[in-house]
Design a protein around this motif. Structure first.
Motif, short mmCIF file in Angstrom:
data_model
loop_
_atom_site.label_atom_id
_atom_site.label_comp_id
_atom_site.label_asym_id
_atom_site.label_seq_id
_atom_site.Cartn_x
_atom_site.Cartn_y
_atom_site.Cartn_z
N PHE A 6 27.60 -15.82 0.03
CA PHE A 6 27.73 -16.55 1.28
C PHE A 6 26.64 -16.15 2.26
O PHE A 6 26.05 -15.07 2.16
N GLY A 7 26.38 -17.03 3.19
CA GLY A 7 25.44 -16.76 4.26
C GLY A 7 26.12 -16.93 5.60
O GLY A 7 26.93 -17.84 5.79
N TYR A 8 25.79 -16.03 6.54
CA TYR A 8 26.41 -16.07 7.86
C TYR A 8 25.32 -15.82 8.90
O TYR A 8 24.59 -14.83 8.82
N TYR A 9 25.20 -16.74 9.86
CA TYR A 9 24.15 -16.61 10.87
C TYR A 9 24.45 -15.47 11.83
O TYR A 9 25.54 -15.38 12.39
N VAL A 10 23.48 -14.57 12.00
CA VAL A 10 23.58 -13.47 12.95
C VAL A 10 22.32 -13.43 13.81
O VAL A 10 21.27 -13.95 13.43
N LYS A 11 22.45 -12.80 14.97
CA LYS A 11 21.31 -12.72 15.89
C LYS A 11 20.20 -11.84 15.31
O LYS A 11 19.01 -12.15 15.40
N ASP A 12 20.60 -10.70 14.74
CA ASP A 12 19.65 -9.76 14.15
C ASP A 12 20.10 -9.45 12.73
O ASP A 12 21.10 -8.77 12.53
N ASN A 27 19.80 -5.54 9.65
CA ASN A 27 20.71 -4.51 9.16
C ASN A 27 21.54 -4.96 7.96
O ASN A 27 22.47 -4.25 7.56
N PHE A 28 21.21 -6.12 7.42
CA PHE A 28 22.01 -6.70 6.34
C PHE A 28 21.12 -7.13 5.17
O PHE A 28 19.90 -7.16 5.29
N GLY A 29 21.77 -7.49 4.07
CA GLY A 29 21.07 -8.27 3.07
C GLY A 29 20.81 -9.65 3.66
O GLY A 29 21.68 -10.22 4.32
N VAL A 30 19.63 -10.18 3.43
CA VAL A 30 19.22 -11.45 4.06
C VAL A 30 18.83 -12.45 2.99
O VAL A 30 18.10 -12.11 2.04
N ILE A 31 19.30 -13.67 3.14
CA ILE A 31 18.96 -14.73 2.18
C ILE A 31 18.17 -15.82 2.87
O ILE A 31 18.45 -16.20 4.01
N GLU A 32 17.14 -16.28 2.19
CA GLU A 32 16.29 -17.35 2.70
C GLU A 32 16.61 -18.63 1.93
O GLU A 32 16.67 -18.63 0.70
N ILE A 33 16.81 -19.72 2.67
CA ILE A 33 17.19 -21.00 2.09
C ILE A 33 16.05 -22.00 2.27
O ILE A 33 15.46 -22.10 3.36
N ASP A 34 15.70 -22.73 1.22
CA ASP A 34 14.69 -23.78 1.31
C ASP A 34 15.20 -24.89 2.22
O ASP A 34 16.30 -25.40 2.02
N SER A 35 14.41 -25.25 3.21
CA SER A 35 14.86 -26.23 4.21
C SER A 35 15.04 -27.63 3.63
O SER A 35 15.80 -28.43 4.17
N THR A 36 14.38 -27.90 2.51
CA THR A 36 14.48 -29.24 1.91
C THR A 36 15.59 -29.31 0.87
O THR A 36 16.47 -30.16 0.93
N THR A 37 15.57 -28.37 -0.08
CA THR A 37 16.55 -28.42 -1.17
C THR A 37 17.87 -27.75 -0.81
O THR A 37 18.88 -27.96 -1.49
N LYS A 38 17.84 -26.91 0.26
CA LYS A 38 19.02 -26.14 0.69
C LYS A 38 19.45 -25.12 -0.36
O LYS A 38 20.58 -24.65 -0.35
N ASN A 45 17.84 -15.70 9.56
CA ASN A 45 18.96 -15.07 10.26
C ASN A 45 20.25 -15.18 9.47
O ASN A 45 21.34 -15.00 10.03
N LEU A 46 20.13 -15.46 8.18
CA LEU A 46 21.31 -15.58 7.33
C LEU A 46 21.62 -14.25 6.66
O LEU A 46 20.96 -13.85 5.69
N ALA A 47 22.62 -13.56 7.18
CA ALA A 47 23.07 -12.32 6.56
C ALA A 47 24.03 -12.63 5.42
O ALA A 47 24.69 -13.68 5.42
N ILE A 48 24.11 -11.74 4.47
CA ILE A 48 25.00 -11.91 3.32
C ILE A 48 26.24 -11.04 3.53
O ILE A 48 26.15 -9.81 3.46
N PRO A 49 27.39 -11.63 3.79
CA PRO A 49 28.61 -10.84 3.96
C PRO A 49 29.05 -10.20 2.65
O PRO A 49 28.61 -10.59 1.57
N GLY A 50 29.97 -9.25 2.76
CA GLY A 50 30.41 -8.49 1.60
C GLY A 50 31.52 -9.14 0.80
O GLY A 50 32.57 -8.54 0.56
#
Length: 290
Positions: A133-139, A142-153, A168-173
């Motif tokens: 999962f991805g969760y938007y955070v301000k910073d 401090n987390f695992g971060v995932i990058e998503i392609d803006s076109t294919t998602k 800014n997409l952190a990966i929750p546990g």
């Protein structure tokens, strides 16, 4: 699908309060922290759960939950001798996993919000690959971060606590994996921290084109209660919701009843056991309303 709750680690981010007890047994307002992660497993419909903790704390969880039968579930317990990384949990749990798919949640992660149950139940239906999962955070540094392609998602990169995050997409546990997960973890190499990193496991699924990412949007809250600030914030949030709505978050006895894990007579037993607390009176109100 079976479930793992990882409730180990040293809890060093919360020293000195975790010098004498497991972090996941600390109270988040009116219940132990681990109740919140257990409730996620229950909402998915998982009834077989393995709790992994440190050797000195494992008996505390056994005393708290027993074999799980009071909740209509089956609990097993085992130890992680050293904090060697989240991904090591799958090697420890190899026999427990057997031929099943597996969900893993970190015991200090708390989720709440409209549609959450629907999202995780859909994710649990996966047959092949992995769902995270991805969760938007301000910073997100401090987390695992995932990058998503803006076109294919679709996911294109994963980084662990990057100094300069690509998103800014952190990966929750909370993670879902197919039965290949044990073999994939066995092929991982320890990181510079000497740990088997969950981010490296997710990268392996990404490399194979077998990783799906679901984004938690607005209206869904996620707390990492592993810091003083996160613990206080989560407690205040739970109190506000419960006091304003009169509905409890992660009342595992209520969830067991709503999910038909237990019957009304067992619900009453819980109400009587906890009769001197507000928590117990809430369970009794559920019994009375039925």
């Amino acid at each position: 699908m079976k479930g793992i709750i990882l409730a180990g680690g040293s809890g060093s981010r919360l020293y000195p309060i975790t010098k004498v007890t497991s972090k996941q047994l600390l109270p988040v307002y009116d219940k132990p922290m681990i109740y919140y992660s257990l409730s996620v497993m229950m909402l998915i419909g998982i009834r077989e759960v393995l709790i992994i903790s440190s050797p000195e704390d494992l008996s505390k969880y056994e005393n708290l939950f027993g074999d799980g039968s009071k909740l209509g579930m089956k609990f097993e317990y085992t130890t992680q001798e050293e904090p060697n990384g989240i991904a090591e949990a799958f090697i420890i749990a190899e026999d427990f996993i057997g031929t099943d798919q597996i969900a893993l949640i970190l015991g200090d992660n708390i989720f709440y919000g409209q549609g959450f149950s629907k999202i995780i139940r859909e994710a649990s239906k996966m047959k092949r690959g992995a769902v995270i999962f991805g969760y938007y955070v301000k910073d997100s540094s401090n987390f695992g971060v995932i990058e998503i392609d803006s076109t294919t998602k679709k996911p294109i990169s994963i980084e662990e606590k990057p100094a300069f995050p690509k998103s800014n997409l952190a990966i929750p546990g909370l993670y879902f994996y197919d039965n290949n997960v044990v073999q994939y973890v066995k092929n991982l190499k320890p990181s510079s921290r000497g740990e088997l990193e969950i981010s490296d496991l997710n990268k392996e699924y990404l490399r194979r084109g077998e990783l799906e990412v679901k984004i938690f949007g607005r209206g869904l809250s996620w707390f990492d209660a592993g810091t003083e600030e996160g613990l206080l914030e989560a407690s205040n949030f739970v109190r506000a919701i419960q006091e304003n709505q009169g509905l409890y978050i992660s009342c595992i006895e209520e969830i067991a009843y709503r999910m038909n894990f237990i019957d009304k007579s067992q619900l009453l037993k819980f109400a009587r056991e906890y009769k001197n607390s507000k928590y117990g009176r809430y369970i009794k109100s559920i019994y009375d309303s039925e």
